[in-house]
Design an enzyme around this catalytic site. Structure first.
Site, PDB file in Angstrom:
ATOM      1  N   ARG A  12       0.543  -1.409  -0.307  1.00  0.00           N
ATOM      2  CA  ARG A  12      -0.375  -0.462  -0.123  1.00  0.00           C
ATOM      3  C   ARG A  12       1.542   1.267   0.539  1.00  0.00           C
ATOM      4  NH1 ARG A  12      -3.238   1.751   4.004  1.00  0.00           N
ATOM      5  NH2 ARG A  12      -2.203  -0.232   6.173  1.00  0.00           N
ATOM      6  N   ILE A  14       3.186   4.244  -0.457  1.00  0.00           N
ATOM      7  CA  ILE A  14       4.913   4.862  -0.579  1.00  0.00           C
ATOM      8  C   ILE A  14       5.315   3.429  -0.880  1.00  0.00           C
ATOM      9  CG2 ILE A  14       7.084   5.524  -0.222  1.00  0.00           C
ATOM     10  CD1 ILE A  14       6.045   7.305   1.535  1.00  0.00           C
ATOM     11  N   TYR A 147       7.777   8.614  16.740  1.00  0.00           N
ATOM     12  CA  TYR A 147       7.413   8.672  15.847  1.00  0.00           C
ATOM     13  C   TYR A 147       8.767   9.518  15.264  1.00  0.00           C
ATOM     14  CZ  TYR A 147       6.462   8.893  10.335  1.00  0.00           C
ATOM     15  OH  TYR A 147       6.484   8.768   9.174  1.00  0.00           O
ATOM     16  N   PRO A 177      10.954  10.783   3.596  1.00  0.00           N
ATOM     17  CA  PRO A 177      10.102  11.616   2.787  1.00  0.00           C
ATOM     18  C   PRO A 177       9.350  13.023   3.631  1.00  0.00           C
ATOM     19  CG  PRO A 177       9.669   9.984   3.024  1.00  0.00           C
ATOM     20  CD  PRO A 177      10.689   9.937   3.685  1.00  0.00           C
ATOM     21  N   TYR A 179       5.496  15.491   3.564  1.00  0.00           N
ATOM     22  CA  TYR A 179       3.920  14.540   3.500  1.00  0.00           C
ATOM     23  C   TYR A 179       3.604  14.706   2.341  1.00  0.00           C
ATOM     24  CZ  TYR A 179       3.146  16.421   7.916  1.00  0.00           C
ATOM     25  OH  TYR A 179       3.943  16.400   9.856  1.00  0.00           O
TER      26      TYR A 179
END
Ligand code: NAP
Length: 240
Positions: A12, A14, A147, A177, A179
């Protein structure tokens, strides 16, 4: 012979874009996922890429899952540590379970997956490892101590393992990355997301394909002199 690539969380978002980009570039791809069987089945039907279910936060499950992939697909030469979750909340409200789940899934998974493939890569004197970090691991983010700590840890992990792999033809790099338009970001409240987009100089969310392009660059057989680096793909949101 096509090189074998494993993408964790590869069914799913990325991860899916990375799996597909690698397949399109001629790699023999295996995608891992955690529990969304419906999405994984649809992914395999759509792409022809086999999906392997195991929990990357569980060391023993990872060793068994990757052994199965190596048995069925071949020795893993390219590993993309992409699987990740968020369990957001400010520290004063966060319980240990939400701290630990994010650390285990986003960071300990890198240890477990790399541990499962590193001896084979060393033996064959070739390996490409790409770890997916985050702009929020670089800059910090409100409500994400778990995170940000896990993703920040990925960047240190990448540099240390790059030094260990360098003499053995194994490169280890990270992508941070910004957003990106996936389910993970669609879970952010609309008003908050609107404010975030205003801070992105290119004026839009990234696409999963924007990230996959960076992975392809890093895993190329000829990318032998780039290791221990982090490529920021964030639309200019955060610059060093
Ligand atoms: P996503 O759409 O939520 O997809 C996550 C994928 O990871 C799914 O395939 C999921 O499997 C898998 N996964 C989650 N926990 C797992 C576990 N314990 N074991 C195995 N697989 C697991 O996420 P995404 O937005 O594409 O994010 C991919 C990576 O990029 C993550 O590491 C994320 O932190 C990072 N990132 C994302 C953004 C962004 O804006 N989206 C920004 C910076 C960094 P199931 O389908 O079975 O649930």
């Amino acid at each position: 012979m096509a090189r074998v690539a494993l993408v964790t969380g590869g069914t799913r978002g990325i991860g899916e874009a990375i799996s597909v980009a690698l397949k399109d570039a001629g790699y023999n791809v295996a995608a891992n996922y955690a529990g969304n069987d419906k999405a994984a089945k649809a992914f395999t039907e759509r792409t022809g890429i086999p999906a392997y279910k195991f929990d990357v936060s569980d060391f023993d499950a990872v060793q068994a899952g990757i052994a199965k992939i190596e048995d069925e697909v071949g020795p893993v030469e390219v590993l993309v540590n992409n699987a990740g979750i968020t369990r957001d909340g400010t520290l004063h409200r966060m319980d240990f379970d939400n701290w630990n789940a994010v650390l285990q899934t986003n960071l300990s998974s890198c240890f477990s997956c790399c541990r499962a493939v590193i001896e084979g890569m060393r033996g064959r004197s070739f390996g490409r490892i790409v770890n997916i970090g985050s702009v929020n691991g670089q800059a910090g983010q409100y409500g994400q101590v778990n995170y940000a700590a896990a993703k920040s840890g990925i960047h240190g992990f990448t540099k240390a393992l790059a030094k260990e792999g360098a003499a053995k033809g194994i490169t280890v790099n990270a992508i941070a990355p910004g957003y990106v338009d996936t389910d993970m970001v669609r879970a952010v409240p609309e008003d908050v997301l609107g404010k975030i987009i205003k801070t992105i100089p290119v004026g839009r969310l990234g696409t999963a394909e924007d990230i996959a392009r960076g992975v392809l660059f890093l895993v190329d057989d000829n990318a032998t002199f780039i290791t221990g680096s982090t490529i920021d793909i964030n639309g200019g949101m955060h610059m060093y």
